[in-house]
Design a protein around this motif. Structure first.
Motif, PDB file in Angstrom:
ATOM      1  N   LYS A 133       4.207  -9.581  -7.216  1.00  0.00           N
ATOM      2  CA  LYS A 133       4.718  -8.234  -6.980  1.00  0.00           C
ATOM      3  C   LYS A 133       6.001  -8.296  -6.170  1.00  0.00           C
ATOM      4  CE  LYS A 133       0.289  -5.749  -7.005  1.00  0.00           C
ATOM      5  NZ  LYS A 133      -0.544  -4.748  -6.286  1.00  0.00           N
ATOM      6  N   THR A 154      -6.190   2.105   1.158  1.00  0.00           N
ATOM      7  CA  THR A 154      -4.762   2.260   1.460  1.00  0.00           C
ATOM      8  C   THR A 154      -3.883   1.507   0.464  1.00  0.00           C
ATOM      9  OG1 THR A 154      -4.545   0.303   2.890  1.00  0.00           O
ATOM     10  CG2 THR A 154      -5.343   2.344   3.914  1.00  0.00           C
ATOM     11  N   GLY A 155      -4.495   0.626  -0.337  1.00  0.00           N
ATOM     12  CA  GLY A 155      -3.731  -0.143  -1.315  1.00  0.00           C
ATOM     13  C   GLY A 155      -3.058  -1.389  -0.768  1.00  0.00           C
ATOM     14  N   HIS A 156      -3.223  -1.662   0.525  1.00  0.00           N
ATOM     15  CA  HIS A 156      -2.550  -2.815   1.128  1.00  0.00           C
ATOM     16  C   HIS A 156      -3.311  -4.117   0.915  1.00  0.00           C
ATOM     17  CE1 HIS A 156      -0.767   0.523   3.489  1.00  0.00           C
ATOM     18  NE2 HIS A 156       0.298  -0.264   3.497  1.00  0.00           N
ATOM     19  N   GLY A 202       0.795  -1.221   0.000  1.00  0.00           N
ATOM     20  CA  GLY A 202       0.000   0.000   0.000  1.00  0.00           C
ATOM     21  C   GLY A 202       0.825   1.268   0.000  1.00  0.00           C
ATOM     22  N   HIS A 203       0.144   2.385   0.188  1.00  0.00           N
ATOM     23  CA  HIS A 203       0.796   3.704   0.120  1.00  0.00           C
ATOM     24  C   HIS A 203       0.651   4.490   1.428  1.00  0.00           C
ATOM     25  CE1 HIS A 203      -3.267   5.349  -0.389  1.00  0.00           C
ATOM     26  NE2 HIS A 203      -3.456   4.420  -1.318  1.00  0.00           N
ATOM     27  N   VAL A 204       0.203   3.831   2.499  1.00  0.00           N
ATOM     28  CA  VAL A 204       0.063   4.478   3.809  1.00  0.00           C
ATOM     29  C   VAL A 204       1.025   3.815   4.775  1.00  0.00           C
ATOM     30  CG1 VAL A 204      -1.498   4.909   5.748  1.00  0.00           C
ATOM     31  CG2 VAL A 204      -2.362   5.044   3.405  1.00  0.00           C
ATOM     32  N   ASP A 205       1.822   4.604   5.475  1.00  0.00           N
ATOM     33  CA  ASP A 205       2.771   4.056   6.446  1.00  0.00           C
ATOM     34  C   ASP A 205       2.060   3.579   7.701  1.00  0.00           C
ATOM     35  OD1 ASP A 205       4.796   4.596   4.715  1.00  0.00           O
ATOM     36  OD2 ASP A 205       5.562   6.359   5.799  1.00  0.00           O
ATOM     37  N   SER A 215       7.657  -5.161  -0.655  1.00  0.00           N
ATOM     38  CA  SER A 215       7.773  -3.789  -0.164  1.00  0.00           C
ATOM     39  C   SER A 215       7.706  -3.822   1.360  1.00  0.00           C
ATOM     40  CB  SER A 215       6.668  -2.901  -0.764  1.00  0.00           C
ATOM     41  OG  SER A 215       5.391  -3.454  -0.509  1.00  0.00           O
ATOM     42  N   GLN A 216       7.516  -2.696   1.998  1.00  0.00           N
ATOM     43  CA  GLN A 216       7.487  -2.642   3.456  1.00  0.00           C
ATOM     44  C   GLN A 216       6.362  -3.510   4.019  1.00  0.00           C
ATOM     45  OE1 GLN A 216       9.510  -0.781   5.801  1.00  0.00           O
ATOM     46  NE2 GLN A 216       8.380  -2.094   7.220  1.00  0.00           N
TER      47      GLN A 216
END
Length: 282
Positions: free
Chosen positions: A250, A172-174, A157-160, A253-254
């Motif tokens: 994919k 959030t994309g997660h 996603g794009h939210v920490d 990522s984090q």
């Protein structure tokens, strides 16, 4: 002496001698090799080799590092409290003659009173899989041969540092993701990929079972070209069998770990997944 800063919940247990709820602690099912230190002062307390499963709802040890733990009569006059001998942090209670191990000793310790320092082992690898509700995904991986530890959280996603509530809002994309630590001398990434495909419906495009939404999509997060090639190989094998594979591939990522109450969810509940079923394919 300067101690580590504690959260209010850590203070409740460590300073004010509270107890965390059973089956909620971070280290109940931790099978990794290393040492457990005091969360307040970092003093070494327990070796992982002395940890055992007592099914009591809290981490259990049948021995401590020499001189690390102090025993004092509990205020209720019936139990024996154990505290860090270095800083006095409340750890839990000790019980004797229960017959769990040959040492007849059980240190019943709050996870929140501890920090775990993993022993470096180059054979331990990590893999990341999303296949719907992470409770069900983790259920099968944590029982697999060679798997040393699992955790559930969010990736892609794009939210920490997203919360479960934020991810459930579907913006959030997660993806709900399971982190799998496995011993590569006892199993392989290929085995992990096979288990991934054999425990969910990889053809479903809108979620998994009754769980519908972008956070429940099927995805393998690969860490390197070798993992990507193995994942692609098994997608091809499934397509050759006539399946229309919806699983995404994919790059890792984090990984954001989810709240403690999500970890090893079905193990604590004593039930089985409602949307994940093992079906041998390969």
């Amino acid at each position: 002496m300067k101690y580590n800063e504690l959260t209010p919940e850590e203070e409740r247990v460590i300073i004010y001698k509270g107890t965390e709820a059973p089956y909620t602690g971070e280290y109940i099912n931790n099978k990794r090799s290393g040492i457990y230190v005091c969360r307040r002062c970092n003093a070494p307390l327990y070796n992982s080799s002395d940890k055992f499963d007592s099914h009591c709802g809290w981490p259990s040890f049948d021995d401590e590092i020499e001189g690390a733990v102090k025993r004092i009569p509990d205020a209720d006059g019936q139990r024996t409290e154990i505290i860090c001998n270095n800083c006095g942090a409340h750890l839990g209670h000790v019980f004797l003659n229960e017959g769990f191990t040959t040492k007849n000793t059980r240190h019943c310790v709050n996870s929140i009173s501890l920090k775990f320092i993993q022993e470096e082992n180059k054979m331990i690898k990590k893999a990341y899989f999303a296949s719907g509700c992470f409770w069900g995904t983790e259920y099968y991986f944590m029982k697999a041969q060679g798997v040393k530890h699992t955790a559930v959280g969010f990736m892609g996603g794009h939210v920490d540092n997203p919360t479960y509530q934020q991810v459930c809002q579907k913006n959030t994309g997660h993806l709900e993701t399971t982190e799998v630590e496995y011993d590569s001398s006892k199993t392989s990434y290929e085995d992990m990929v096979k288990l991934f495909f054999e425990t969910h419906d990889f053809t479903q495009t809108d979620g998994q079972g009754p769980d519908i939404g972008p956070q429940y999509l099927s995805c393998i997060f690969y860490s390197n070209d070798e993992e990507k090639e193995i994942a692609e190989e098994y997608v091809k094998k499934l397509e050759d069998k006539g399946f229309k594979v919806a699983t995404m591939l994919k790059s890792v990522s984090q990984f954001w770990k989810a709240e403690d109450y999500h970890q090893q969810y079905y193990e604590h509940k004593g039930t089985k997944p409602y949307c994940h079923i093992y079906k041998k394919i390969f």
